[in-house]
Design a protein around this motif. Sequence first.
Motif, PDB file in Angstrom:
ATOM      1  N   THR A   1     -87.525 -23.848 -23.797  1.00 37.95           N
ATOM      2  CA  THR A   1     -88.308 -24.461 -24.863  1.00 37.95           C
ATOM      3  C   THR A   1     -87.555 -24.243 -26.172  1.00 37.95           C
ATOM      4  O   THR A   1     -87.429 -23.115 -26.652  1.00 37.95           O
ATOM      5  CB  THR A   1     -89.715 -23.815 -24.913  1.00 37.95           C
ATOM      6  OG1 THR A   1     -90.233 -23.778 -23.568  1.00 37.95           O
ATOM      7  CG2 THR A   1     -90.649 -24.604 -25.797  1.00 37.95           C
TER       8      THR A   1
ATOM      9  N   ARG B   1     -83.173 -25.568  -9.146  1.00 36.63           N
ATOM     10  CA  ARG B   1     -83.751 -25.289 -10.464  1.00 36.63           C
ATOM     11  C   ARG B   1     -84.128 -26.576 -11.181  1.00 36.63           C
ATOM     12  O   ARG B   1     -83.306 -27.429 -11.422  1.00 36.63           O
ATOM     13  CB  ARG B   1     -82.764 -24.498 -11.336  1.00 36.63           C
ATOM     14  CG  ARG B   1     -83.367 -24.059 -12.654  1.00 36.63           C
ATOM     15  CD  ARG B   1     -82.391 -24.177 -13.801  1.00 36.63           C
ATOM     16  NE  ARG B   1     -81.802 -25.500 -13.909  1.00 36.63           N
ATOM     17  CZ  ARG B   1     -82.400 -26.545 -14.497  1.00 36.63           C
ATOM     18  NH1 ARG B   1     -83.591 -26.424 -15.030  1.00 36.63           N
ATOM     19  NH2 ARG B   1     -81.800 -27.729 -14.531  1.00 36.63           N
ATOM     20  N   ARG B   2     -85.384 -26.715 -11.470  1.00 36.64           N
ATOM     21  CA  ARG B   2     -85.862 -27.841 -12.266  1.00 36.64           C
ATOM     22  C   ARG B   2     -86.765 -27.281 -13.362  1.00 36.64           C
ATOM     23  O   ARG B   2     -87.292 -26.184 -13.236  1.00 36.64           O
ATOM     24  CB  ARG B   2     -86.680 -28.816 -11.391  1.00 36.64           C
ATOM     25  CG  ARG B   2     -85.897 -29.501 -10.281  1.00 36.64           C
ATOM     26  CD  ARG B   2     -84.835 -30.456 -10.797  1.00 36.64           C
ATOM     27  NE  ARG B   2     -85.279 -31.329 -11.859  1.00 36.64           N
ATOM     28  CZ  ARG B   2     -85.899 -32.503 -11.692  1.00 36.64           C
ATOM     29  NH1 ARG B   2     -86.132 -32.933 -10.460  1.00 36.64           N
ATOM     30  NH2 ARG B   2     -86.273 -33.228 -12.720  1.00 36.64           N
TER      31      ARG B   2
HETATM   32  C1  FMN Z   1     -81.025 -26.976 -24.886  1.00 41.32           C
HETATM   33  C2  FMN Z   1     -82.255 -27.409 -24.156  1.00 41.32           C
HETATM   34  C3  FMN Z   1     -83.427 -27.613 -24.842  1.00 41.32           C
HETATM   35  C4  FMN Z   1     -84.590 -27.980 -24.170  1.00 41.32           C
HETATM   36  N1  FMN Z   1     -85.754 -28.066 -24.855  1.00 41.32           N
HETATM   37  C5  FMN Z   1     -86.895 -28.327 -24.200  1.00 41.32           C
HETATM   38  C6  FMN Z   1     -88.139 -28.272 -24.874  1.00 41.32           C
HETATM   39  O1  FMN Z   1     -88.232 -27.943 -26.043  1.00 41.32           O
HETATM   40  N2  FMN Z   1     -89.263 -28.583 -24.172  1.00 41.32           N
HETATM   41  C7  FMN Z   1     -89.214 -28.919 -22.839  1.00 41.32           C
HETATM   42  O2  FMN Z   1     -90.286 -29.186 -22.264  1.00 41.32           O
HETATM   43  N3  FMN Z   1     -88.038 -28.952 -22.161  1.00 41.32           N
HETATM   44  C8  FMN Z   1     -86.893 -28.661 -22.808  1.00 41.32           C
HETATM   45  N4  FMN Z   1     -85.707 -28.624 -22.119  1.00 41.32           N
HETATM   46  C9  FMN Z   1     -85.668 -28.966 -20.696  1.00 41.32           C
HETATM   47  C10 FMN Z   1     -84.996 -30.321 -20.477  1.00 41.32           C
HETATM   48  O3  FMN Z   1     -85.873 -31.359 -20.880  1.00 41.32           O
HETATM   49  C11 FMN Z   1     -84.622 -30.434 -18.984  1.00 41.32           C
HETATM   50  O4  FMN Z   1     -83.714 -29.425 -18.662  1.00 41.32           O
HETATM   51  C12 FMN Z   1     -84.016 -31.797 -18.661  1.00 41.32           C
HETATM   52  O5  FMN Z   1     -84.966 -32.817 -18.825  1.00 41.32           O
HETATM   53  C13 FMN Z   1     -83.474 -31.850 -17.214  1.00 41.32           C
HETATM   54  O6  FMN Z   1     -84.501 -31.567 -16.290  1.00 41.32           O
HETATM   55  P1  FMN Z   1     -84.340 -30.365 -15.229  1.00 41.32           P
HETATM   56  O7  FMN Z   1     -84.266 -29.084 -16.020  1.00 41.32           O
HETATM   57  O8  FMN Z   1     -85.594 -30.444 -14.391  1.00 41.32           O
HETATM   58  O9  FMN Z   1     -83.107 -30.608 -14.457  1.00 41.32           O
HETATM   59  C14 FMN Z   1     -84.555 -28.237 -22.772  1.00 41.32           C
HETATM   60  C15 FMN Z   1     -83.354 -28.037 -22.076  1.00 41.32           C
HETATM   61  C16 FMN Z   1     -82.235 -27.606 -22.748  1.00 41.32           C
HETATM   62  C17 FMN Z   1     -80.983 -27.329 -21.961  1.00 41.32           C
END
Ligand code: FMN
Length: 178
Positions: A116, A12-13
């Motif tokens: 998001t 999951r990414r």
């Molecule tokens: C609480 C939370 C809020 C997040 N908010 C956003 C967001 O608003 N926009 C976005 O593009 N990614 C968002 N993300 C994704 C994170 O940026 C991402 O999970 C993190 O960089 C790690 O990358 P991966 O999910 O590929 O492992 C969010 C993740 C979490 C857990």
Amino acid sequence: MEDELIKLMEQRRSIRKYQHKEIPDTEIRRILEAGILAPSSKNIRPVEFIVVKDAEKLEALSKAKMGGAGHLKNAACAIVCIADTRKADAWVEDCSLAMGYMMLMAEHLNIGNVWTQIRLRKTALGVSAEEIVRRLLNIPNYYAVEAILSLGYLAEEKSPNTVEKLEKNGTIHSESFM
Ligand SMILES: Cc1cc2nc3c(=O)[nH]c(=O)nc-3n(C[C@H](O)[C@H](O)[C@H](O)COP(=O)(O)O)c2cc1C
């Protein structure tokens, strides 16, 4: 089984680029069912979901906050995760678990997805992102808007996460902090 779960978690990414391809309702339903299966504090179950597929609405959602939501414009579908704050106090946690469960189910179905964030976020002019989403989707003001799960078939590839990559020295403490 355990190996499969770990593999799913590693794979999951956050996927922000999507193909122009519809997701069948049956698949969207399976993702929602995963969210419904998530536990909630005191079993109050204050979490609800709004499924958005309309292109104009998705574009409007992509502008609900300053940065970090642009991917919603090209998503096939968005699941807006809301909670009835009259019923529950731990709704942030309840929504977060539902989001996590849905993310893993989407991954299981090979559907790209990314959390998001809406709660606490604002537009460049300082308008609350929650307010914008509430107005756009006719959500009563006693509902909190935690986050939106953006969904679409993958148009980008990312290497899997690994514990080796993510675990820091000091992430895990044993018996006490120091
Ligand atoms: C609480 C939370 C809020 C997040 N908010 C956003 C967001 O608003 N926009 C976005 O593009 N990614 C968002 N993300 C994704 C994170 O940026 C991402 O999970 C993190 O960089 C790690 O990358 P991966 O999910 O590929 O492992 C969010 C993740 C979490 C857990």
